[in-house]
Design an enzyme around this catalytic site. Structure first.
Site, PDB file in Angstrom:
ATOM      1  N   ASP A  91       0.655  -1.151  -0.131  1.00 26.16           N
ATOM      2  CA  ASP A  91      -0.003  -0.149   0.002  1.00 26.16           C
ATOM      3  C   ASP A  91       0.847   1.267   0.111  1.00 26.16           C
ATOM      4  O   ASP A  91       1.981   1.302  -0.500  1.00 26.16           O
ATOM      5  CB  ASP A  91      -1.045   0.016   1.282  1.00 26.16           C
ATOM      6  CG  ASP A  91      -2.278   0.603   1.021  1.00 26.16           C
ATOM      7  OD1 ASP A  91      -2.299   1.927   0.714  1.00 26.16           O
ATOM      8  OD2 ASP A  91      -3.383  -0.167   0.952  1.00 26.16           O
TER       9      ASP A  91
ATOM     10  N   HIS B 240      -3.828   6.030   3.254  1.00 24.38           N
ATOM     11  CA  HIS B 240      -4.306   4.908   2.917  1.00 24.38           C
ATOM     12  C   HIS B 240      -3.792   3.452   3.437  1.00 24.38           C
ATOM     13  O   HIS B 240      -4.551   2.547   4.164  1.00 24.38           O
ATOM     14  CB  HIS B 240      -4.280   4.772   1.231  1.00 24.38           C
ATOM     15  CG  HIS B 240      -5.306   3.901   0.879  1.00 24.38           C
ATOM     16  ND1 HIS B 240      -4.661   2.583   0.433  1.00 24.38           N
ATOM     17  CD2 HIS B 240      -6.380   3.701   0.002  1.00 24.38           C
ATOM     18  CE1 HIS B 240      -5.740   1.681  -0.223  1.00 24.38           C
ATOM     19  NE2 HIS B 240      -6.790   2.551  -0.250  1.00 24.38           N
TER      20      HIS B 240
ATOM     21  N   SER C  55     -11.080  -0.950  -0.707  1.00 18.35           N
ATOM     22  CA  SER C  55      -9.836  -0.724  -0.222  1.00 18.35           C
ATOM     23  C   SER C  55      -9.882  -1.081   1.156  1.00 18.35           C
ATOM     24  O   SER C  55      -9.276  -1.761   1.657  1.00 18.35           O
ATOM     25  CB  SER C  55      -9.025   0.673  -0.358  1.00 18.35           C
ATOM     26  OG  SER C  55      -8.319   0.777  -1.497  1.00 18.35           O
TER      27      SER C  55
END
Ligand SMILES: *[C@@H]1O[C@H](CO)[C@@H](O)[C@H](O)[C@H]1NC(C)=O
Ligand SMILES: *[C@@H]1O[C@H](CO)[C@@H](O)[C@H](O)[C@H]1NC(C)=O
Length: 794
Positions: free
Chosen positions: A155, A232, A558
């Site tokens: 990620d 994220h 996600s």
């Protein structure tokens, strides 16, 4: 080149909610001397043996390049190797001219040369919603919530500074001995300080992005650190395996409670492959490292729009990971609700769609005429709109969609502005604030249905459904319109609306590469999820937003993916002998399709019942997955048969296996169809009205009773209009026969004329095996051609 098709340039979009990726097709003629990044898949006979010594590998590939390019005078400009791969694929990534790349691809020693592209992040109360309480069966069996399991998170890196989700736990033993990874230090990442027995790995891979940047004007600088500048990666890591943090919430109010990863005892190894943009060569480098480090589970909330498995570097790298026994979960993507929008399409990866939970972030909206509506927001701060405030529609004051700089301050000052839908509501709200507005109401798109985006606005603002916004717009054109927005709060309600529901943005099937393999595989919570956040970026991810938070609430497939990675970690701990395919099967055959009201789970765009193309097998049910009764297992040999059935050549198959090209690898498997892959779901695309399709399956008994007898039961096996004949209809297991095979023959029982009445050529049902104790449920979905097409064919 392996992929001559111009690729979709996807913005690395870190907006909250659905990624607003606008694929702009750039079709540019490739100049012979244009330099770009390519992945070169090298034949095993020309590649060094798998090693962790990357310097040795790179020397070998440098020699390989010289030997190939020098004799034909193509050695200038000298190619530079960005990465050498031995685990996630066989070969290297290099900067090459188009001529050099074409020459390399023509060599028998090279299987394929694939241009690098950008993939996108699939962003846009969860453990208790999943039924994972301390006394639940899976938590009891998973050895301290997965303490011997390492989850690799591919990620945007990790932000461990002052984040309790990743703090050392003195009660936790040393990391599992088979884990060979670790942390690297950089000027902004002190591994000694940040890494511990929870965060056991932190590395970064930025060469691909740095190289791409050198040729793209205006791109973000690459982060040369494991540190997460985006948020994220930190969010996803905490969802998968964050330690319990009491008193967590966003802005001291939203989603209050204990924030806890799904596998709260598991270890985290973070691989930053998106330091500014997620290039495929960096992603594969991260997966390559994670395989070498011996992680147990990989969580990949990233995807691309490449529609061919042998051109999808992540599919290839995932194949190698699964072969090494690593469970791989990937996101379905946020391109719903359109059909066939799903990504990450291989049968070996677990593809996860997103659904809602029983929690909403609501505000009360009231109009001067007394009517009330639900608004949705994460706003925290002073609220001048609590009392009746003048209301205007953006379209009447300069900009229907409230674009920055277009609203007329004299007509907006002190008012609430209603804005039409446009990408990011938080940006629109800011434009209203800039123009002097007091508050904003942001309409959702009609196609969003009941899905709205609660966002951390910079002024009092709410999202509204399209229908409600239209009604408010009409009211805004009556004399002296006023409105108020109040009671910004978290609402947990198991009754209205029923939950879970499939998010509008969650990408849908059918699988565009292999329609016989159902995608997505399952759904999991992915709407407005609380997770840890970076200190380097604001909760809205706007530069003008100076707020910093320890937790943020965002949505996307996600966020659904690490929930499943965490569950897989728990299952690995509880069932160490299960293969990745067996874990996947257990999660699929025990998934549920019923919502909190007892009806079939709905999808948010239309409010209608969701089917397998939205739900996959259904919503994951971790505790039931512990004891599925039967599993549909698969290994490398099954995946090779699947690739052959897709029509791939022996060379294309070798790209996946990394073994030598076996000329007759597919001729030996001629009678195996794609639909025969031992998948825990059935997807049948009838080609005509008299088509008859037979699929084979094998199930292994993993229940306590070795002498179990399974019969067909539960759901109706055949939906109206489709006949399914199962043979045999009784499976008898014993110590010597732990695996049993069966076939299902599907045929349509309708004439083209009869099919006219239904506008949609689709039906679904489920096949259920039961021994009285377990229910092993496989979704079945059918499509057939439109009647006119069929008549023409006859
Ligand atoms: C990193 O952290 C350790 C432990 O807190 C400290 O002793 C060391 O000086 C730090 N290193 C740097 C370069 O700041
Ligand atoms: C079926 O639909 C086609 C085209 O829509 C039409 O021409 C035909 O008459 C219809 N048949 C029946 C039996 O309704």
């Amino acid at each position: 080149m392996g992929n001559r098709k111009a690729f979709a340039v996807v913005l690395l979009c870190c907006l909250l909610g659905v990624v607003a990726a606008v694929p702009a097709e750039h079709v540019e003629p490739v100049q012979d001397d244009a330099i770009s990044t390519y992945m070169v898949h090298v034949a095993s006979s020309h590649s060094p043996r798998a090693t962790r010594n990357t310097a040795r590998l790179t020397r070998a590939y440098t020699t390989f390049l010289q030997d190939t390019l020098l004799p034909v005078g193509m050695n200038a400009p000298a190619p530079s190797i960005l990465y050498s791969y031995a685990h996630a694929m066989t070969g290297f990534a290099a900067r090459l001219t188009a001529r050099q790349a074409a020459h390399l691809e023509a060599q028998p020693s090279v299987h394929a040369v694939i241009p690098d592209t950008l993939y996108e992040l699939h962003t846009t109360l969860s453990s208790s919603f999943l039924g994972l309480t301390p006394s639940s069966p899976l938590m009891m069996d998973s050895n301290g919530a997965g303490t011997d399991v390492v989850i690799g998170v591919i990620d945007t890196g990790i932000y461990p500074k002052d984040r309790a989700s990743f703090a050392a736990d003195p009660s936790m033993r040393r990391p599992p001995r088979c884990f060979r990874g670790g942390c690297v230090s950089t000027p902004d990442f002190n591994a000694t300080e940040y890494c511990n027995n929870k965060l056991v790995g932190a590395k970064f891979f930025h060469e691909g992005h740095a190289a791409m940047m050198s040729s793209v004007i205006g791109s973000a600088p690459a982060s040369k650190s494991p540190l997460d500048l985006d948020g994220h990666g930190t969010h996803c890591a905490s969802i998968a395996a964050g330690a319990p943090v009491t008193g967590a919430s966003l802005f001291r109010g939203y989603a209050p409670g204990t924030a806890k990863g799904t596998a709260s005892g598991a270890r985290i190894a973070s691989y930053n492959v998106c330091g500014g943009g997620c290039t495929t060569v960096d992603i594969v480098a991260g997966i390559n490292e994670a395989i070498a480090d011996n992680v147990d589970v990989l969580s990949i909330s990233i995807g691309g729009s490449i529609r061919n498995l042998y051109n999808d570097p992540v599919a290839i790298a995932s194949f190698r990971a699964v072969r090494a026994g690593i469970f791989v979960a990937s996101s379905a993507g946020n391109r719903g609700p359109g059909r066939a929008t799903v990504g990450n399409l291989s049968p070996w990866t677990m593809t996860v769609g997103a659904s809602s939970m029983n929690r909403q972030f609501r505000a009360s909206v009231k109009l001067g005429n007394g009517k009330t509506f639900n608004g949705y927001s994460l706003y925290a701060g002073a609220n001048p709109c609590r009392t009746m405030t003048p209301l205007v529609y953006g379209g009447d004051v300069g900009s229907a969609r409230c674009e920055a700089g277009k609203l007329e301050p004299s007509k907006v000052a002190g008012k609430i502005v209603l804005c039409d839908s446009r990408g990011s509501g938080v940006v629109q709200g800011y434009a209203v604030k800039q123009a002097g507005g007091a508050g904003a109401m942001i309409a959702s798109r009609k196609i969003d249905g009941e899905y709205t985006r609660a966002q951390p606005h910079l002024l009092p603002a709410v999202a509204l459904t399209y229908g409600d916004a239209m009604e408010i717009r009409k009211y805004s054109r009556t004399p002296n319109p006023v409105a108020s927005m109040s009671r910004f709060r978290t609402v947990i309600d198991v009754v209205t609306p029923p939950s879970p529901r499939v998010a509008t943005f969650s990408s849908r099937g059918p699988n565009p590469v292999a329609p016989e393999i159902l995608k997505p595989d399952v759904i999991a919570p992915g709407v407005q999820i609380l997770g840890a956040w970076t200190g380097e970026s604001s909760p809205s991810q706007l530069d003008v937003d100076t707020r910093r938070v320890k937790f943020n609430i965002i949505s996307g497939t996600s966020m659904a993916t690490p929930q499943v990675s965490g569950i897989a970690a728990l299952l690995k701990a509880a069932r160490p002998k299960w293969s990745p395919a067996a874990i996947k099967s257990a999660l699929m055959t025990t998934a549920y399709n019923v919502d909190s009201s007892g009806g079939v789970i709905k999808e948010m765009s239309t409010g209608k019942e969701a089917g397998p193309f939205e739900l996959g097998a259904g919503h994951v049910d971790p505790n039931r997955a512990l004891d599925p009764g039967l599993v549909y297992d698969a290994d490398e040999d099954d995946y090779i048969s699947f690739l052959c059935a897709l029509g791939y050549t022996p060379t294309q198959v070798a790209i996946f296996t990394g073994d030598g090209v076996v000329k007759d690898i597919c001729t030996k498997r001629k009678d195996v169809a794609v639909g025969d892959h031992n998948y825990p779901a059935f997807s049948v695309a009838f080609k005509s009205y008299d088509d008859k399709v037979t699929q084979r399956r094998a199930v292994r008994n993993v229940g306590n009773n070795v002498n179990a007898v399974y019969t067909l039961g539960g759901y109706r096996a055949s939906p109206r209009g489709v006949r399914a004949i199962v043979n045999p209809s009784r499976l008898v297991f014993d110590a010597e026969h732990q695996t049993q095979e069966y076939t299902v023959t599907f045929s349509l029982r309708m004439s083209p004329a009869a099919s006219n009445s239904s506008s949609q050529q689709e039906a679904h049902s489920a096949l259920v095996w039961t021994d009285g104790e377990h229910k092993v449920i496989s979704p079945m979905v059918f499509t057939w051609p439109a009647p006119t097409a069929n008549v023409a064919a006859m």
